[in-house]
Enzyme design. Sequence first.
Site, PDB file in Angstrom:
ATOM      1  N   LYS A 284       0.838  -1.195   0.000  1.00 21.36           N
ATOM      2  CA  LYS A 284       0.000   0.000   0.000  1.00 21.36           C
ATOM      3  C   LYS A 284       0.881   1.257   0.000  1.00 21.36           C
ATOM      4  O   LYS A 284       1.796   1.390   0.829  1.00 21.36           O
ATOM      5  CB  LYS A 284      -0.915   0.011   1.227  1.00 21.36           C
ATOM      6  CG  LYS A 284      -2.003  -1.052   1.205  1.00 21.36           C
ATOM      7  CD  LYS A 284      -3.070  -0.759   0.180  1.00 21.36           C
ATOM      8  CE  LYS A 284      -4.259  -1.714   0.323  1.00 21.36           C
ATOM      9  NZ  LYS A 284      -5.302  -1.429  -0.682  1.00 21.36           N
TER      10      LYS A 284
ATOM     11  N   ASP B  57      -0.212  -0.636  -4.667  1.00 23.28           N
ATOM     12  CA  ASP B  57      -1.576  -0.112  -4.659  1.00 23.28           C
ATOM     13  C   ASP B  57      -1.557   1.266  -4.024  1.00 23.28           C
ATOM     14  O   ASP B  57      -1.403   1.393  -2.814  1.00 23.28           O
ATOM     15  CB  ASP B  57      -2.508  -1.040  -3.880  1.00 23.28           C
ATOM     16  CG  ASP B  57      -3.965  -0.596  -3.953  1.00 23.28           C
ATOM     17  OD1 ASP B  57      -4.244   0.428  -4.608  1.00 23.28           O
ATOM     18  OD2 ASP B  57      -4.815  -1.288  -3.366  1.00 23.28           O
TER      19      ASP B  57
ATOM     20  N   GLU C 252      -1.865  -0.659  -8.784  1.00 26.90           N
ATOM     21  CA  GLU C 252      -3.303  -0.394  -8.754  1.00 26.90           C
ATOM     22  C   GLU C 252      -3.580   1.087  -8.518  1.00 26.90           C
ATOM     23  O   GLU C 252      -2.912   1.732  -7.695  1.00 26.90           O
ATOM     24  CB  GLU C 252      -3.965  -1.182  -7.616  1.00 26.90           C
ATOM     25  CG  GLU C 252      -4.105  -2.663  -7.836  1.00 26.90           C
ATOM     26  CD  GLU C 252      -4.857  -3.293  -6.679  1.00 26.90           C
ATOM     27  OE1 GLU C 252      -6.026  -2.903  -6.435  1.00 26.90           O
ATOM     28  OE2 GLU C 252      -4.268  -4.152  -5.999  1.00 26.90           O
TER      29      GLU C 252
ATOM     30  N   LYS D 233     -14.162  -6.257  -7.506  1.00 29.79           N
ATOM     31  CA  LYS D 233     -14.529  -6.416  -6.096  1.00 29.79           C
ATOM     32  C   LYS D 233     -16.045  -6.379  -5.989  1.00 29.79           C
ATOM     33  O   LYS D 233     -16.690  -5.504  -6.569  1.00 29.79           O
ATOM     34  CB  LYS D 233     -13.930  -5.302  -5.236  1.00 29.79           C
ATOM     35  CG  LYS D 233     -12.425  -5.322  -5.109  1.00 29.79           C
ATOM     36  CD  LYS D 233     -11.928  -4.135  -4.286  1.00 29.79           C
ATOM     37  CE  LYS D 233     -10.418  -4.141  -4.144  1.00 29.79           C
ATOM     38  NZ  LYS D 233      -9.924  -2.906  -3.487  1.00 29.79           N
TER      39      LYS D 233
END
Length: 365
Positions: free
Chosen positions: A160, A188, A214, A263
């Site tokens: 992240k 991400d 991402e 998702k």
Amino acid sequence: MKITHTEIYRFSIPMEPFVIATGTMHFAQNVLIRIFTDAGIHGSGECSAFPMIVGETQETCLAMAKDFAAILKGKDPLDIPARMDDLLGYAAHNPTIKSAFDMALFDIAAKNTNQPLYQFLGGHKRTIETDMTLGIGTPEQMAAKAVEHVNNGCSIIKIKLGKKVNEDIERVAAIRKAVGDEITLRLDANQGWSFDDALFALTELEKFNIEFCEQPMRTWFDDKLPELNVNSPIALMADESCYNHHDARKLINSQSTTFLNIKFAKSGGILEAQKIHEVALQNGVKCMIGSMLESRLALTANLHFALASPNVVYFDLDTCLLGHLVDPVVGGLTYQGFMLDVPDTPGIGAEADEFFLEKCESWVV
């Protein structure tokens, strides 16, 4: 078959604080739905509200769940497209809570045919390996955590990012140095960078052998994605920019991304996820199945969908490993290290623990 009633649970799961670019989560803001029928079959569905991403909270999900349950009462649960159209006709958005109803309906439908959900959806078993996500911390903290995961058998680390860009580069550099060259690294940014920062970061991070990144920018910069995509040395994956199959079509047609992240909390469940997968498949765009902070119940449904979706080749199904302090699920998905499997029992094959549910606030509609 008719729906007789629906049970709605405030399915809060305490967890260690999890930090991403848009905020920090201290508990999984989940909602559990159980739809009952006059055929003696019930279906379970779960969603995980992530307000800083999707805009829904546990409270909004609970409020909408009561309305949705009333709309579906007395109707045929096996006609899933019609039932989801019923919900869409009442509320245009709210995909997170819709996904719990969608999941419960698919659970009923698969149980009605006495098949595990992946078979009901036309899939078959294959080897599935999940990545493991690192929340944002100092470079030293994140590197140490990465080493811990690798020592436990993890071979794919998702990092992240999305804070200060120079610190983000330091984070990745520290992690790559700590884990060596054989471990797959994914990024991400959770919409955390501007266009200039994204281009700078992606250019600087290329040397660390990154699989993809991402959602580098806010969705309101989607018009800049084609320019970033063509200039980035690292492949891009659209996440928050892709909710439904129309988003997928627009992203693909504008050459805005290399990959798509599906998702249920964004798509509204399996039905729309299948449409995204189909658009991607027709255009040769590979997909990842991702998740928010669901328990093993929703993760099991995610894996069933992935097993029936050959174009899903990346797997981010680690959410219950990200610091959930309790496991409120019986049956369901199992982890052999970071390799995943689903049971062959009818339906999703996962149920909420009744002892856990006794402590949850609940409603019956």
